[in-house]
Design an enzyme around this catalytic site. Sequence first.
Site, PDB file in Angstrom:
ATOM      1  N   ASN B   5       0.819  -1.202   0.000  1.00 40.62           N
ATOM      2  CA  ASN B   5       0.000   0.000   0.000  1.00 40.62           C
ATOM      3  C   ASN B   5       0.857   1.258   0.000  1.00 40.62           C
ATOM      4  O   ASN B   5       1.465   1.630   0.988  1.00 40.62           O
ATOM      5  CB  ASN B   5      -0.883  -0.029   1.257  1.00 40.62           C
ATOM      6  CG  ASN B   5      -1.768   1.187   1.321  1.00 40.62           C
ATOM      7  OD1 ASN B   5      -1.862   1.935   0.372  1.00 40.62           O
ATOM      8  ND2 ASN B   5      -2.411   1.348   2.452  1.00 40.62           N
ATOM      9  N   ASN B 113      -5.306  -4.317   5.709  1.00 41.99           N
ATOM     10  CA  ASN B 113      -3.899  -4.001   5.493  1.00 41.99           C
ATOM     11  C   ASN B 113      -2.952  -4.819   6.378  1.00 41.99           C
ATOM     12  O   ASN B 113      -1.787  -4.474   6.544  1.00 41.99           O
ATOM     13  CB  ASN B 113      -3.647  -2.507   5.693  1.00 41.99           C
ATOM     14  CG  ASN B 113      -4.560  -1.673   4.819  1.00 41.99           C
ATOM     15  OD1 ASN B 113      -5.424  -0.961   5.320  1.00 41.99           O
ATOM     16  ND2 ASN B 113      -4.418  -1.814   3.497  1.00 41.99           N
ATOM     17  N   ILE B 120       2.173  -5.586   8.481  1.00 44.10           N
ATOM     18  CA  ILE B 120       1.320  -4.415   8.294  1.00 44.10           C
ATOM     19  C   ILE B 120       1.762  -3.663   7.056  1.00 44.10           C
ATOM     20  O   ILE B 120       2.967  -3.488   6.823  1.00 44.10           O
ATOM     21  CB  ILE B 120       1.412  -3.458   9.495  1.00 44.10           C
ATOM     22  CG1 ILE B 120       1.185  -4.232  10.807  1.00 44.10           C
ATOM     23  CG2 ILE B 120       0.412  -2.319   9.380  1.00 44.10           C
ATOM     24  CD1 ILE B 120       1.628  -3.473  12.026  1.00 44.10           C
ATOM     25  N   CYS B 121       0.795  -3.219   6.319  1.00 47.17           N
ATOM     26  CA  CYS B 121       1.133  -2.369   5.182  1.00 47.17           C
ATOM     27  C   CYS B 121       0.769  -0.935   5.531  1.00 47.17           C
ATOM     28  O   CYS B 121      -0.405  -0.576   5.588  1.00 47.17           O
ATOM     29  CB  CYS B 121       0.352  -2.845   3.951  1.00 47.17           C
ATOM     30  SG  CYS B 121       0.744  -1.878   2.500  1.00 47.17           S
ATOM     31  N   LEU B 122       1.787  -0.188   5.852  1.00 47.99           N
ATOM     32  CA  LEU B 122       1.543   1.207   6.250  1.00 47.99           C
ATOM     33  C   LEU B 122       2.696   2.036   5.696  1.00 47.99           C
ATOM     34  O   LEU B 122       3.860   1.706   5.931  1.00 47.99           O
ATOM     35  CB  LEU B 122       1.478   1.293   7.785  1.00 47.99           C
ATOM     36  CG  LEU B 122       1.214   2.649   8.412  1.00 47.99           C
ATOM     37  CD1 LEU B 122      -0.143   3.207   7.959  1.00 47.99           C
ATOM     38  CD2 LEU B 122       1.242   2.561   9.932  1.00 47.99           C
TER      39      LEU B 122
END
Lengths: 792, 181
Positions: B5, B113, B120-122
Amino acid sequence: MVVDATSSVCDLGALDSLNGDALKEIVESWNGFCFATDALLKGNGDCSHGSKFVSQAHALCKHGLESLVQEHFIGYLEETFEKNGASKFWRHFDAYRNVAALGMNMDPIQKDRVQQVLCKALEEISFEKQYQEKCLFVLIDALQSYKDSTSDKRQNSDTERLYLISKYQSMVSSVLMASLPPHFPGKSKVQMPETKAKVHDLAGDDYRSSVLESIKEWIQAVPLQFLHALLAYLGDSISYDTHSSGLKSPLASRYAGIDNPSEGLVRWKLRLEYFAYETLQDLRIAKLFEIIVDYPDSSPAIEDLKQCLEYTGQHSKLVDSFISALKYRLLTAGASTNDILHQYVSTIKALRTIDPAGVFLEAVGEPIREYLKGRKDTIKCIVTMLTDGTGGNSSGPGNTGDSLLEELNRDEESQENTGVEDDINTDDKQAWINAERWEPDPVEADPLKGSRNQRKVDILGMIVCIIGSKDQLVNEYRVMLAEKLLNKSDYDIDAEIRTLELLKIHFGESSMQRCEIMLNDLIDSKRTNTNIKATINQPSQSGAGNNEFSLDILSSTIISTNFWPPIQDEAFNIPKPVDQLLTDYAKRFNEIKTPRKLLWKKNLGAVKLELEFEDRSLQFTVTPVHASIIMQFQDQASWTSKNLSAAIGLPVDVLNRRISFWISKGILSESSGADSNDHTFTLVEGTVDTSKAGANTGGCEELLVGDDDGERSVASVEDQLHKEMTVYEKFITGMLTNFGSMALDRIHNTLKMFCVADPRYDKSLQQLQSFLSGLVSEEKLEIRDGMYILKK
Amino acid sequence: MAAINHHHQDTNTPVTANAISSSKQPPPSAKSVDTQSVHKRLQSELMALMMSGDSGISAFPEEENIFCWKGTITGSKDTVFEGTEYKLSLSFPNDYPFKPPKVKFETACFHPNVDLHGNICLDILQDKWSSAYDVRTILLSIQSLLGEPNTSSPLNTQAASLWNNQEEYRKMVEKLYKPTA
């Protein structure tokens, strides 16, 4: 058995020479002899069996069995005497043992009866004895006649006879003593209750004098006399007992008298003394708590107890009993911390006498220390004791005399003494002295409690040990010192300097450094103050010379803030003229000490003031806040609380609290106005309350500056601690949120590792534990199986 | 890790990228940063985090090692994650804060996410990282990510497709939620 005894006496060659007939003869004579002995002794004074007995004895002697004959006879005598004589004798007293146990208060008739019984018993026993002696003589004569018939060793037989008699004597007295306990169970032996009652009587509840000596004297005078009489009566009944002085057996000496005590008497004496010691010891141990309460006065009792314990060795009894007394009587919520501490100090001092190695002290002190650790005001009380010796509350009993300051002094003296003989090879010398003085630990010492060196009895050490670390003690002292110094108006700090020097000796220069700086501040302040006063006559450059007040009335304490404990700040408005004075003073300071400037802590210090009324004048020493309040009434006799609070710059609630001082002194009166929150304070002119005014008039009323609602100039150690702990609380919450549950150790270690910024975590495990239990009681945490978890 | 992301809404990150401290330029190699200063930085972040008193986020270094932290975030009110509590692990590189820490969910989290392994996609934990961020802002970002996922490039497509049906989603969260003891 027979063969054994024979072989030990006869030479083995004789044994070989025995043929079957001889053996038969011996066995027959032996049986006959035994029978005859039995008959003779049971004969009740009838010596008709004598001739048979003599012939049997002769027969045995012929075979060299003389010693066997003697042994058997004496043994038999002993048995019979024990059965007939001794047991009967003691049984006479059975009826009286209870009487005696109840004490010595028998009426004369009873005493008389006892006397009679005693006489009767003595008569009976000596009759028995006389008869036995008669029997003995039969034997002796038999042996004698045998010897006469075989040879003419006359001189020998005399020794033999004496030997037999003395053997019999010692047998009699030992049987008498040995047969005693079963008939008189426990302590109610015929002499014992008497002794016990006497000991109780002599010892009483007066601990101011030593009773041990008088008890010993009494034992010598009364019970031993009785025993002496008893034993002598038995002994003297042997007619020719007296003329045997030449040959004394080491085992049985004469009952010649107390000056020359017999073995039996010595034994009795030891026995009685042991009993007396034990009784006194039990009595003192039971009352040890009271004894220690009046310690310095009761030292004779302690000394007695010490001797008793040396004799009996029952130290563990003391420890157990004293600990339970402590738990029951001292370590309770009702006892003030001060009293507990005083008792602790007295205990240390008293037990130091009994046990210089401090082994038992260790055991006894433990519960007190543990208990004191749980009290919040312990440190404060200790520091107070250390510094002024009167204790926290001077009203408490027994506070004078056992101050710790004295202890500081004492230790210093001993240090000075060692300092005198201080020369090059001190170490060798000291080592030698130590080696000379070495004593093994008492058997009762607990080997787990560290070596002897660590157990040196040091009152201060033991006190500090309650607190946990000397840093805490020093810290508390610093706060107390600050409070004291700030309230001084005369710079007189001699006493404080002395105390500090003593503390320095004990706790090291470095730990007392901040305190030293505080004292130096005072000394500097005094000098600076004098210098500033010297400039009074020269007009200051600012020209603010036309004050209402002269600088003379002001003296300042200039402190180095960094080294003082945090100081409470309270903002309020100082009356204009005073403020002007302070500014002027500060200016002059700046002129002298450029570039340094004075920052006033206006709420600290003390104000001496005099209130002049039409009919009286009153003097007070109060805090600046109180002074500012009353000064407002100088120009305006009545204020509403709102206006007054605005004028002084204090919140209304604080003002109301402070002003109550003046109301209680009858200087101001309070009346509630239309608005219930807005009171009106009015100056009381004239003598309204005559009694109060009467007490005040002309009096110079001194008032403690820090008054009762806990107002102090310096933030107390607890406050500081609390502040730090709130930071730790956040850390603890943080770690428990993420780790769920943690044991005390882990929390402690984690804090040590990660709480390193200001304020750095420097608490002991124990402090943390008490903090955590505080959080538990606030329902922020829970503790389950030793693990702390957040309460949700 | 197929889809990452990159288009995260900026509302989740309270601190802007401009706040990079200008005094210190990122050094050329990670080795040259002495661990002492990293240590110090983490120490002060911990202090700041502890004193901030933000509710619902917390983190603390694991025993003995200040480079490994355990974190806890609770689902914000009025989101489908309300009433849940998630454990995280944060692992700081030696050249922190010039590189972001590795952050993973330790508790299974059903979220568009977050993948099944807790990754984690951050964006701020990847290419949008800045040394001005700290543990506190990371945790706050993750907390707000829970309530406002980026469904356009999901790691968990099932969660992404279910997101629009909040009632069903809530049921799913409750069903899959396994709090640590």
